[in-house]
Design a protein around this motif. Structure first.
Motif, PDB file in Angstrom:
ATOM      1  N   ARG A  42       0.832  -1.211   0.000  1.00  0.00           N
ATOM      2  CA  ARG A  42       0.000   0.000   0.000  1.00  0.00           C
ATOM      3  C   ARG A  42       0.863   1.257   0.000  1.00  0.00           C
ATOM      4  O   ARG A  42       0.580   2.213  -0.721  1.00  0.00           O
ATOM      5  CB  ARG A  42      -0.940  -0.015   1.208  1.00  0.00           C
ATOM      6  N   VAL A  43       1.932   1.255   0.798  1.00  0.00           N
ATOM      7  CA  VAL A  43       2.839   2.413   0.849  1.00  0.00           C
ATOM      8  C   VAL A  43       3.536   2.584  -0.495  1.00  0.00           C
ATOM      9  O   VAL A  43       3.631   3.701  -1.018  1.00  0.00           O
ATOM     10  CB  VAL A  43       3.861   2.270   1.999  1.00  0.00           C
ATOM     11  N   LEU A  44       4.010   1.487  -1.065  1.00  0.00           N
ATOM     12  CA  LEU A  44       4.693   1.566  -2.355  1.00  0.00           C
ATOM     13  C   LEU A  44       3.753   1.997  -3.478  1.00  0.00           C
ATOM     14  O   LEU A  44       4.192   2.556  -4.486  1.00  0.00           O
ATOM     15  CB  LEU A  44       5.355   0.224  -2.692  1.00  0.00           C
ATOM     16  N   ALA A  45       2.455   1.775  -3.291  1.00  0.00           N
ATOM     17  CA  ALA A  45       1.463   2.217  -4.273  1.00  0.00           C
ATOM     18  C   ALA A  45       1.116   3.691  -4.090  1.00  0.00           C
ATOM     19  O   ALA A  45       0.298   4.235  -4.838  1.00  0.00           O
ATOM     20  CB  ALA A  45       0.201   1.357  -4.175  1.00  0.00           C
ATOM     21  N   GLY A  46       1.714   4.340  -3.096  1.00  0.00           N
ATOM     22  CA  GLY A  46       1.513   5.769  -2.902  1.00  0.00           C
ATOM     23  C   GLY A  46       0.567   6.143  -1.777  1.00  0.00           C
ATOM     24  O   GLY A  46       0.352   7.325  -1.516  1.00  0.00           O
ATOM     25  N   GLU A  47       0.013   5.171  -1.101  1.00  0.00           N
ATOM     26  CA  GLU A  47      -0.905   5.456   0.003  1.00  0.00           C
ATOM     27  C   GLU A  47      -0.104   5.929   1.224  1.00  0.00           C
ATOM     28  O   GLU A  47       0.939   5.372   1.550  1.00  0.00           O
ATOM     29  CB  GLU A  47      -1.689   4.186   0.349  1.00  0.00           C
ATOM     30  N   GLU A  48      -0.583   6.963   1.872  1.00  0.00           N
ATOM     31  CA  GLU A  48       0.082   7.449   3.083  1.00  0.00           C
ATOM     32  C   GLU A  48      -0.580   6.810   4.295  1.00  0.00           C
ATOM     33  O   GLU A  48      -1.779   6.947   4.499  1.00  0.00           O
ATOM     34  CB  GLU A  48       0.009   8.972   3.142  1.00  0.00           C
ATOM     35  N   LEU A  49       0.217   6.139   5.072  1.00  0.00           N
ATOM     36  CA  LEU A  49      -0.280   5.421   6.235  1.00  0.00           C
ATOM     37  C   LEU A  49       0.496   5.856   7.470  1.00  0.00           C
ATOM     38  O   LEU A  49       1.652   6.264   7.363  1.00  0.00           O
ATOM     39  CB  LEU A  49      -0.104   3.906   6.035  1.00  0.00           C
ATOM     40  N   PRO A  50      -0.124   5.736   8.653  1.00  0.00           N
ATOM     41  CA  PRO A  50       0.619   6.035   9.881  1.00  0.00           C
ATOM     42  C   PRO A  50       1.719   4.989  10.096  1.00  0.00           C
ATOM     43  O   PRO A  50       1.725   3.943   9.447  1.00  0.00           O
ATOM     44  CB  PRO A  50      -0.443   5.959  10.977  1.00  0.00           C
ATOM     45  N   ARG A  51       2.613   5.260  11.031  1.00  0.00           N
ATOM     46  CA  ARG A  51       3.690   4.313  11.334  1.00  0.00           C
ATOM     47  C   ARG A  51       3.122   2.942  11.659  1.00  0.00           C
ATOM     48  O   ARG A  51       2.062   2.832  12.265  1.00  0.00           O
ATOM     49  CB  ARG A  51       4.537   4.828  12.484  1.00  0.00           C
ATOM     50  N   SER A  52       3.847   1.935  11.289  1.00  0.00           N
ATOM     51  CA  SER A  52       3.397   0.557  11.447  1.00  0.00           C
ATOM     52  C   SER A  52       3.722   0.012  12.840  1.00  0.00           C
ATOM     53  O   SER A  52       4.842   0.134  13.313  1.00  0.00           O
ATOM     54  CB  SER A  52       4.089  -0.316  10.400  1.00  0.00           C
ATOM     55  N   ARG A  53       2.733  -0.638  13.426  1.00  0.00           N
ATOM     56  CA  ARG A  53       2.971  -1.340  14.694  1.00  0.00           C
ATOM     57  C   ARG A  53       3.372  -2.789  14.446  1.00  0.00           C
ATOM     58  O   ARG A  53       3.866  -3.460  15.331  1.00  0.00           O
ATOM     59  CB  ARG A  53       1.735  -1.273  15.578  1.00  0.00           C
ATOM     60  N   GLY A  54       3.142  -3.247  13.218  1.00  0.00           N
ATOM     61  CA  GLY A  54       3.542  -4.601  12.860  1.00  0.00           C
ATOM     62  C   GLY A  54       5.035  -4.809  12.974  1.00  0.00           C
ATOM     63  O   GLY A  54       5.502  -5.900  13.304  1.00  0.00           O
TER      64      GLY A  54
END
Length: 136
Positions: free
Chosen positions: A101-113
């Motif tokens: 998703r990030v590489l597709a350009g979506e901005e996401l909050p920091r990952s807890r994974g």
């Protein structure tokens, strides 16, 4: 004393320390490395690390079993293998979907994974150190 198991344990231990606790966090501090570039590099590096870990896990288990292990040593050998299986079967797929998703350009909050992955890495490193000491 099981020199093959010990060598595989300490090789695996060193690889995880070098990649997970040194290379992975440092790459994002390099000039010009964006999150997408870092994720792309990380996917390649961790794919290679995990392939090497699978081979080393097989070597460790086979060496321990062929040596006619003490039950404590066999149990100790299964811990890092189980942690690796959890990482590959549960955490990595979730992280891969997120990084897609990030590489597709979506901005996401920091990952807890990543915290779950790091926690499992800490358990794995401790288990490998313990097993390596037992097999020397």
């Amino acid at each position: 004393m099981n020199p093959v198991a010990a060598a595989a344990c300490f090789t695996w231990f060193g690889m995880v320390l070098a990649i997970s606790f040194l290379e992975a966090p440092l790459k994002f501090r390099a000039p010009g490395v964006t999150v997408p570039i870092g994720l792309g590099i990380g996917r390649i590096v961790f794919r290679a690390l995990n392939a090497a870990e699978i081979v080393l896990a097989i070597v460790v288990v086979v060496a321990v079993v062929l040596a006619g292990p003490h039950p404590v040593v066999l149990t100790s050998a299964l811990i890092p293998v189980a942690v690796l299986a959890a990482q590959l079967g549960a955490v990595r797929p979730w992280l891969n979907r997120r990084s897609d998703r990030v590489l597709a350009g979506e901005e996401l909050p920091r990952s807890r994974g990543h915290l779950a992955y790091v926690a499992l890495e800490v358990v794995k490193v401790a288990a490998l150190l313990w097993l390596g000491i037992q097999t020397v």
